[in-house]
Design an enzyme around this catalytic site. Structure first.
Site, PDB file in Angstrom:
ATOM      1  N   THR A 143       0.885  -1.077  -0.055  1.00 59.26           N
ATOM      2  CA  THR A 143      -0.083  -0.041  -0.052  1.00 59.26           C
ATOM      3  C   THR A 143       0.890   1.193   0.087  1.00 59.26           C
ATOM      4  O   THR A 143       0.377   2.369   0.033  1.00 59.26           O
ATOM      5  CB  THR A 143      -0.963  -0.007   1.385  1.00 59.26           C
ATOM      6  OG1 THR A 143      -0.067   0.141   2.330  1.00 59.26           O
ATOM      7  CG2 THR A 143      -2.068  -1.093   1.180  1.00 59.26           C
ATOM      8  N   LYS A 167      -6.144   3.519   2.646  1.00 61.59           N
ATOM      9  CA  LYS A 167      -5.453   2.139   2.605  1.00 61.59           C
ATOM     10  C   LYS A 167      -6.544   1.161   2.354  1.00 61.59           C
ATOM     11  O   LYS A 167      -6.327  -0.065   1.844  1.00 61.59           O
ATOM     12  CB  LYS A 167      -5.206   1.720   4.052  1.00 61.59           C
ATOM     13  CG  LYS A 167      -4.180   0.815   3.995  1.00 61.59           C
ATOM     14  CD  LYS A 167      -3.230   0.759   5.401  1.00 61.59           C
ATOM     15  CE  LYS A 167      -2.909  -0.768   5.508  1.00 61.59           C
ATOM     16  NZ  LYS A 167      -1.831  -0.873   6.781  1.00 61.59           N
ATOM     17  N   LYS A 226      20.039  -1.837   5.062  1.00 60.03           N
ATOM     18  CA  LYS A 226      19.923  -2.456   3.912  1.00 60.03           C
ATOM     19  C   LYS A 226      21.111  -3.524   3.367  1.00 60.03           C
ATOM     20  O   LYS A 226      20.859  -4.736   3.011  1.00 60.03           O
ATOM     21  CB  LYS A 226      20.072  -1.689   2.580  1.00 60.03           C
ATOM     22  CG  LYS A 226      18.812  -0.853   2.513  1.00 60.03           C
ATOM     23  CD  LYS A 226      18.598   0.105   1.175  1.00 60.03           C
ATOM     24  CE  LYS A 226      17.459   0.860   1.259  1.00 60.03           C
ATOM     25  NZ  LYS A 226      17.132   1.615   0.182  1.00 60.03           N
TER      26      LYS A 226
HETATM   27  N1  LIG Z   1      15.301   5.872  -4.660  1.00 57.03           N
HETATM   28  C1  LIG Z   1      14.348   6.749  -4.253  1.00 57.03           C
HETATM   29  O1  LIG Z   1      14.639   7.782  -4.662  1.00 57.03           O
HETATM   30  C2  LIG Z   1      13.449   6.240  -3.441  1.00 57.03           C
HETATM   31  C3  LIG Z   1      12.410   7.020  -2.961  1.00 57.03           C
HETATM   32  C4  LIG Z   1      11.589   6.519  -2.046  1.00 57.03           C
HETATM   33  C5  LIG Z   1      11.555   5.206  -1.557  1.00 57.03           C
HETATM   34  N2  LIG Z   1      12.729   4.351  -1.894  1.00 57.03           N
HETATM   35  C6  LIG Z   1      12.767   3.067  -1.407  1.00 57.03           C
HETATM   36  O2  LIG Z   1      11.694   2.340  -1.714  1.00 57.03           O
HETATM   37  C7  LIG Z   1      11.334   1.437  -0.476  1.00 57.03           C
HETATM   38  C8  LIG Z   1      10.018   1.527  -0.189  1.00 57.03           C
HETATM   39  O3  LIG Z   1       9.615   2.971   0.167  1.00 57.03           O
HETATM   40  P1  LIG Z   1       8.225   3.890   0.160  1.00 57.03           P
HETATM   41  O4  LIG Z   1       8.641   5.095   0.250  1.00 57.03           O
HETATM   42  O5  LIG Z   1       7.421   3.105  -0.897  1.00 57.03           O
HETATM   43  O6  LIG Z   1       7.680   3.238   1.542  1.00 57.03           O
HETATM   44  P2  LIG Z   1       6.273   3.869   2.434  1.00 57.03           P
HETATM   45  O7  LIG Z   1       5.227   4.227   1.290  1.00 57.03           O
HETATM   46  O8  LIG Z   1       6.771   4.597   3.403  1.00 57.03           O
HETATM   47  O9  LIG Z   1       5.727   2.285   2.833  1.00 57.03           O
HETATM   48  C9  LIG Z   1       5.605   0.919   2.509  1.00 57.03           C
HETATM   49  C10 LIG Z   1       4.976   0.166   3.244  1.00 57.03           C
HETATM   50  O10 LIG Z   1       5.419  -0.298   4.461  1.00 57.03           O
HETATM   51  C11 LIG Z   1       4.494  -0.744   5.259  1.00 57.03           C
HETATM   52  N3  LIG Z   1       4.869  -0.272   6.784  1.00 57.03           N
HETATM   53  C12 LIG Z   1       4.885   0.840   6.932  1.00 57.03           C
HETATM   54  N4  LIG Z   1       4.778   1.024   8.431  1.00 57.03           N
HETATM   55  C13 LIG Z   1       4.834  -0.114   9.008  1.00 57.03           C
HETATM   56  C14 LIG Z   1       4.714  -0.783  10.113  1.00 57.03           C
HETATM   57  N5  LIG Z   1       4.958   0.006  11.375  1.00 57.03           N
HETATM   58  N6  LIG Z   1       4.671  -2.079  10.074  1.00 57.03           N
HETATM   59  C15 LIG Z   1       4.805  -2.820   9.176  1.00 57.03           C
HETATM   60  N7  LIG Z   1       4.549  -2.546   7.894  1.00 57.03           N
HETATM   61  C16 LIG Z   1       4.594  -0.991   7.776  1.00 57.03           C
HETATM   62  C17 LIG Z   1       3.108  -0.505   4.812  1.00 57.03           C
HETATM   63  O11 LIG Z   1       2.385  -1.397   4.274  1.00 57.03           O
HETATM   64  P3  LIG Z   1       1.289  -2.025   4.738  1.00 57.03           P
HETATM   65  O12 LIG Z   1       0.380  -1.106   5.684  1.00 57.03           O
HETATM   66  O13 LIG Z   1       0.464  -2.311   3.510  1.00 57.03           O
HETATM   67  O14 LIG Z   1       1.582  -3.203   5.598  1.00 57.03           O
HETATM   68  C18 LIG Z   1       3.526   0.816   3.670  1.00 57.03           C
HETATM   69  O15 LIG Z   1       2.611   0.835   2.808  1.00 57.03           O
HETATM   70  C19 LIG Z   1      12.337   1.741   0.440  1.00 57.03           C
HETATM   71  O16 LIG Z   1      13.081   0.862   0.687  1.00 57.03           O
HETATM   72  C20 LIG Z   1      12.874   2.932   0.368  1.00 57.03           C
HETATM   73  O17 LIG Z   1      14.305   3.037   0.565  1.00 57.03           O
HETATM   74  C21 LIG Z   1      13.690   4.858  -2.721  1.00 57.03           C
END
Ligand SMILES: NC(=O)c1ccc[n+]([C@@H]2O[C@H](COP(=O)([O-])OP(=O)(O)OC[C@H]3O[C@@H](n4cnc5c(N)ncnc54)[C@H](OP(=O)(O)O)[C@@H]3O)[C@@H](O)[C@H]2O)c1
Length: 274
Positions: free
Chosen positions: A17, A52, A140
């Site tokens: 999500t 969500k 990581k």
């Molecule tokens: N290269 C870049 O520029 C860049 C930018 C952004 C992110 N990233 C990387 O992409 C990856 C994903 O990042 P994102 O920004 O997409 O993540 P996000 O939207 O902040 O969160 C992803 C998911 O993590 C789960 N989550 C959050 N809090 C939680 C908790 N307390 N317990 C269990 N699950 C939890 C939730 O899933 P559910 O609620 O569905 O369980 C949430 O939807 C990361 O590794 C980040 O480093 C890279």
């Protein structure tokens, strides 16, 4: 040759999500993979996050199977993992070490063909950063080492900076994001933008002044622009330049994107470049 859905790997996505996870689910479905999501329960009463529940419903309407559970529900995790082939995690940064629970459950399930941990950033084994960024990199790396120790096949995706984050957020890490200032009407063309350079010592000073976690973005900027770490190493024979996987995909460079924006007819609603 296009393979039938039956022969496609079943993909389970964690963090579905989230910002990246939503794209991952849609891509998996559109590539014809039976797609599963392991997510924390979304409930009607969760007024803090109504979207969500909507997302879960949208996933279900796309044919996605949702396993509702927490990451520390080990038996539930194992049971979900036993029903799939490939695991992709897009869990949020604070949850990166929780992936150790997924790895443990994958070892027990014994059926997983490939694991893609939540990376999608810098090539963590070949870069380093200021302390708050280094801490993220180190988490990581821990997940990489645990995956390898468990003997699970893996793919690590190093995407460097996402353009959306990079342009819209990273370049202005210390600015409050609740407003955008438009000078004049925003319609004027042909203005020269003033270039201001921020030397390393000023970036370091900014990094030292800002509290955690706001200093993380500055540490990332330092890594990218001062150290040039994202391009500071050569690929080896174990690496795959991802664009080679999709030779037909036409990428839009940032230059091209800016050209499109600058040549577009003025539209007041787009003036904020949101
Ligand atoms: N290269 C870049 O520029 C860049 C930018 C952004 C992110 N990233 C990387 O992409 C990856 C994903 O990042 P994102 O920004 O997409 O993540 P996000 O939207 O902040 O969160 C992803 C998911 O993590 C789960 N989550 C959050 N809090 C939680 C908790 N307390 N317990 C269990 N699950 C939890 C939730 O899933 P559910 O609620 O569905 O369980 C949430 O939807 C990361 O590794 C980040 O480093 C890279």
């Amino acid at each position: 040759m296009v393979s039938s859905p039956k022969s496609k790997n079943k993909i389970l996505i964690f963090g579905a999500t989230g910002y990246l996870g939503k794209y991952m689910v849609k891509a998996s479905v559109s590539a014809g993979h039976p797609t599963f999501v392991y997510a924390r329960p979304a409930v009607e009463s969760d007024h803090s996050n109504p979207s969500k529940l909507q997302l879960h419903r949208q996933f279900e309407s796309m044919g996605v199977t949702i396993f509702q559970g927490e990451l520390d529900e080990h038996e539930k995790l194992v049971s979900a993992l036993q029903q799939v082939d490939v695991v992709i995690s897009t869990l949020a940064v604070p949850q990166h070490l929780d992936q150790l629970k997924i790895i443990k459950a994958m070892e027990e399930a014994g059926t997983i063909k490939r694991f893609v941990p939540s990376e999608f950033g810098n090539e963590v084994d070949r870069v380093s950063g200021l302390p708050p960024f280094e801490a993220l990199l180190e988490n990581k790396r821990k997940i990489r080492r645990a995956t390898e120790a468990a003997g699970i096949c893996y793919t690590y995706v190093s995407a460097n900076a996402f353009s959306a984050y990079f342009i819209d957020y990273l370049l202005h890490p210390h600015i409050q994001r609740d407003e955008v200032i438009i000078y004049g009407t925003g319609h004027a063309k042909g203005r020269m933008m003033k270039r201001s350079y921020m030397p390393e010592d000023e970036i370091i000073k900014l990094y030292e002044t800002l509290p955690f976690p706001e200093n993380i973005a500055v540490a990332i900027l330092h890594n990218i622009f001062i150290k040039g770490d994202q391009m500071s190493f050569e690929l080896t024979e174990d690496d795959l330049e991802a664009s080679k996987l999709y030779p037909d995909h036409v990428y839009t460079s940032v230059d091209k994107l800016l050209d499109i924006c600058l040549s577009a007819p003025p539209k007041p609603k787009l003036a904020a470049f949101a």
